[in-house]
Write a protein that holds these residues in place. Structure first.
Motif, mmCIF file in Angstrom:
data_model
loop_
_atom_site.group_PDB
_atom_site.id
_atom_site.type_symbol
_atom_site.label_atom_id
_atom_site.label_comp_id
_atom_site.label_asym_id
_atom_site.label_seq_id
_atom_site.Cartn_x
_atom_site.Cartn_y
_atom_site.Cartn_z
ATOM 1 N N ARG B 56 0.849 -1.202 0.000
ATOM 2 C CA ARG B 56 0.000 0.000 0.000
ATOM 3 C C ARG B 56 0.882 1.250 0.000
ATOM 4 O O ARG B 56 1.143 1.820 1.050
ATOM 5 C CB ARG B 56 -0.877 0.020 1.253
ATOM 6 N N PRO B 57 1.379 1.655 -1.168
ATOM 7 C CA PRO B 57 2.300 2.806 -1.204
ATOM 8 C C PRO B 57 1.666 4.088 -0.663
ATOM 9 O O PRO B 57 2.349 4.909 -0.056
ATOM 10 C CB PRO B 57 2.632 2.951 -2.686
ATOM 11 N N LEU B 58 0.352 4.242 -0.862
ATOM 12 C CA LEU B 58 -0.279 5.496 -0.441
ATOM 13 C C LEU B 58 -0.299 5.648 1.071
ATOM 14 O O LEU B 58 -0.322 6.753 1.598
ATOM 15 C CB LEU B 58 -1.705 5.575 -0.995
ATOM 16 N N LYS B 59 -0.274 4.498 1.774
ATOM 17 C CA LYS B 59 -0.282 4.556 3.231
ATOM 18 C C LYS B 59 1.003 5.197 3.771
ATOM 19 O O LYS B 59 1.042 5.643 4.905
ATOM 20 C CB LYS B 59 -0.430 3.144 3.811
ATOM 21 N N PHE B 60 2.048 5.205 2.934
ATOM 22 C CA PHE B 60 3.303 5.836 3.317
ATOM 23 C C PHE B 60 3.104 7.308 3.643
ATOM 24 O O PHE B 60 3.696 7.840 4.583
ATOM 25 C CB PHE B 60 4.332 5.716 2.197
ATOM 26 N N ILE B 61 2.285 7.962 2.820
ATOM 27 C CA ILE B 61 2.048 9.398 3.022
ATOM 28 C C ILE B 61 1.377 9.613 4.379
ATOM 29 O O ILE B 61 1.765 10.506 5.144
ATOM 30 C CB ILE B 61 1.188 9.947 1.870
ATOM 31 N N GLN B 62 0.415 8.738 4.686
ATOM 32 C CA GLN B 62 -0.253 8.830 5.984
ATOM 33 C C GLN B 62 0.748 8.627 7.118
ATOM 34 O O GLN B 62 0.758 9.373 8.106
ATOM 35 C CB GLN B 62 -1.359 7.775 6.065
ATOM 36 N N ILE B 159 1.346 -1.785 5.170
ATOM 37 C CA ILE B 159 2.174 -1.437 4.017
ATOM 38 C C ILE B 159 2.993 -2.629 3.550
ATOM 39 O O ILE B 159 3.112 -2.889 2.352
ATOM 40 C CB ILE B 159 3.111 -0.258 4.366
#
Lengths: 121, 161
Positions: B56-62, B159
């Motif tokens: 889940r690459p987008l969870k990195f931003i979170q 992630i």
């Protein structure tokens, strides 16, 4: 140089620099004044996280505006500092833990018993 | 493709880093940076044999936002302790169990906890998968462990695993 900037921006940049320096200074005082090694390792972290970060942010804003192009070098500095701090910190902390355990000093968690651990392959 | 680019994420990251350092996105810089990125990622496959999978690459931003906010809060908290005439924080060691096993996720967790002034990652025990953490101002041990588990470990598990 600073006269080229609008007033509110120079105030913002100065505020970031001063706050960053203040945090770094607090960390350095902590390094000197705190009583034990394990407490002292927390001091300099303020300089490497938010203190340094704010100074770098101020630098990025200032040079982006005065040079009229995006300056993001500072991001790389922050990245390298953040990635390398844990390495030295762990090295120092584990050396101290080892020494405290060998000397049998008080207030240090014991090394886990070998018998509890399952045989590793 | 696998042999040429064993670590695509590392290679892409290095290329971006090179371009930021050079402050230019000219063709020459992209070509040279690309060669460096591929060479380094091939060399790295000798010490990192396993593939890094990020689900889940987008969870990195979170994760970056959550960690950033906590680092700011912790900086201010530690500063208020240090500006006391006689700083006397209630420090303590915590040994906490981790569900996380992935070495990269553990490294990220170590970086976050160390970058937070209030906590320092001391020693990870792979056999028991516990970690020894020193906390600067320890009020409630249970709550502290629960916060780390909820805020970071859950995200990192999503992630990486």
């Amino acid at each position: 140089m600073i006269a080229d900037l609008p007033l509110w921006l120079s105030i913002l940049v100065s505020a970031f620099v001063v706050l960053g320096a203040l945090l770094t200074m607090a960390g350095c005082f902590g390094l000197v004044r705190l009583k034990s090694f394990y407490l002292r390792i927390h001091g300099p972290t303020m300089g490497t996280s938010m203190g340094g970060g704010l100074i770098l942010l101020a630098s990025a804003i200032y040079f982006t505006l005065t040079r009229e192009r995006l300056v993001v070098h500072e991001l790389v500095i922050f990245l390298f500092v953040t990635l390398t701090t844990p390495v030295t910190l762990m090295l120092l902390a584990r050396a101290t833990l080892f020494r405290d355990r060998v000397e049998g000093n008080e207030g240090v968690p014991k090394r886990p018993e070998k018998a509890e651990t399952p045989a590793s392959p | 493709m696998r042999r040429l680019l064993p670590h695509p994420i590392l290679a892409g990251f290095l290329l971006v880093l090179w371009l930021v350092l050079q402050q230019s996105a000219g063709l020459g810089h992209i070509l040279f940076g690309g060669v460096i990125a591929i060479a380094v990622s091939m060399a790295a496959s000798a010490i990192i044999p396993e593939r890094i999978v990020i689900r889940r690459p987008l969870k990195f931003i979170q994760l970056i936002f959550v960690a950033g906010l906590d680092i700011i809060r912790s900086n201010l908290a530690v500063m208020s302790v240090l500006f006391h005439p006689r700083p006397n924080p209630t420090a303590g060691f915590i040994e906490m169990d981790l569900t996380l096993k992935n070495p990269f996720a553990l490294a990220i967790l170590a970086v976050i906890l160390t970058a937070t002034p209030g906590s320092a990652w001391l020693e990870y025990d792979r056999a028991r998968s516990t970690v020894l953490i020193h906390v600067f101002d320890l009020v409630d041990e249970e709550e502290w462990v629960a916060t780390v588990k909820k805020r970071y470990e859950a995200l990192l598990l999503e992630i990486f695993q």
